[in-house]
Design an enzyme around this catalytic site. Structure first.
Site, PDB file in Angstrom:
ATOM      1  N   GLY A  71      78.518 111.719 -28.695  1.00 46.25           N
ATOM      2  CA  GLY A  71      77.265 111.986 -28.757  1.00 46.25           C
ATOM      3  C   GLY A  71      76.723 112.786 -27.718  1.00 46.25           C
ATOM      4  N   ASP A 198      65.820 102.291 -30.656  1.00 51.45           N
ATOM      5  CA  ASP A 198      66.492 103.339 -31.414  1.00 51.45           C
ATOM      6  C   ASP A 198      67.269 102.693 -32.711  1.00 51.45           C
ATOM      7  OD1 ASP A 198      67.497 106.042 -31.643  1.00 51.45           O
ATOM      8  OD2 ASP A 198      68.907 105.778 -30.609  1.00 51.45           O
ATOM      9  N   ASP A 215      74.630 100.444 -29.885  1.00 59.55           N
ATOM     10  CA  ASP A 215      73.790 101.481 -28.894  1.00 59.55           C
ATOM     11  C   ASP A 215      72.429 100.869 -28.340  1.00 59.55           C
ATOM     12  OD1 ASP A 215      75.452 103.613 -28.937  1.00 59.55           O
ATOM     13  OD2 ASP A 215      74.508 104.969 -30.496  1.00 59.55           O
TER      14      ASP A 215
END
Length: 261
Positions: A71, A198, A215
């Site tokens: 990422g 998120d 995450d």
């Protein structure tokens, strides 16, 4: 932050690193790739290589295979510890994206002191994710089990088989049961004192036993001044995804009100 107790003294590693520096200093050609804090493939700067070396010496991991995902802020490698697979999330020290993440740290009462500098911010972000994973795992929430944190390297449970991670919701067939579970996780996370920040189809695995959230670097304490705003966005994101997949969903505002009650 380690589940292992058989730690080799830091001075031994420091002496080894010092020897490496002296050898590199004597070389005219830069065949090591680390002169001037150079970063290899935006991940493996000298400090990160030494961190991985120490993790191997301290028996946290046995060896590291190749990357499995990448990422803007991190790369995840497939590692092995004894006979178990481990996910090694290495946060990029060469990126400026973390400067955009200060809104998820400033205001969180758990992180009142923020040192200046990109590298310090990266280390803090890694520490934040380790802490969030630990909190959720201890509360019984479906997240990868955190194993070890050292500087910008986070070792955690590998979710998948043979070096291949499980599919995310984005790449899976979904149904009403998945939607119900996704909302329940948000509720349980809020009950544990966190808002993901998120939450989306990109950050949720669909495993053989249910959903698993990952995450968690953006996750904030519910006392954060923007936690309600982040929660509403999380609900809107996941609701929109399931609605587009043809799953019947609740009104996002109704879910938001129920969680806050």
């Amino acid at each position: 932050m380690n589940l292992h107790d058989d730690i080799i003294p830091d001075d031994l590693d420091e002496r080894i690193e010092s020897r490496m520096d002296k050898k590199l200093a004597r070389k005219k050609k830069l065949d090591d790739g680390f002169k001037g804090n150079k970063v290899v493939n935006e991940v493996l700067d000298k400090s990160t290589v030494m961190t991985l070396y120490k993790m191997i010496r301290n028996h946290v991991i046995s060896y590291v295979n190749g990357p499995i995902s990448a990422g803007k802020e991190s790369v995840v490698f497939w590692g092995v510890a004894d006979d178990a697979d481990v996910a090694l999330k290495i946060y990029l020290v060469s990126t400026s994206n973390f400067k955009k993440r200060e809104a998820y740290i400033t205001g969180d009462p758990r992180f009142s002191r923020i040192k200046k500098g990109t590298r310090n911010l990266v280390y803090l972000w890694a520490s934040k994710e380790f802490r969030n994973l630990s909190l959720c795992h201890n509360a019984g929430l479906p997240v990868p089990k955190p194993i070890h944190l050292s500087k910008n390297v986070l070792a955690m449970e590998f979710v998948g088989e043979g070096g291949a991670p499980c599919k995310t919701l984005l790449n899976s067939k979904v149904d009403s049961g998945d939607y119900t579970e996704a909302i329940l996780i948000l509720e349980q996370m809020y009950g544990a004192g966190l808002v993901h920040g998120d939450y989306s189809e990109y950050n949720i695995f669909k495993t053989g036993t249910g959903l698993m959230v990952f995450d968690l670097g953006s996750a904030v304490d519910i006392r954060h001044p923007n936690s309600a705003e982040f929660l509403k966005r999380d609900i809107n994101n996941i609701t929109r995804f399931f609605h587009k997949r043809g799953v019947q969903v609740e009104e996002a505002d109704d879910v938001f009100g129920r969680i806050l009650r």
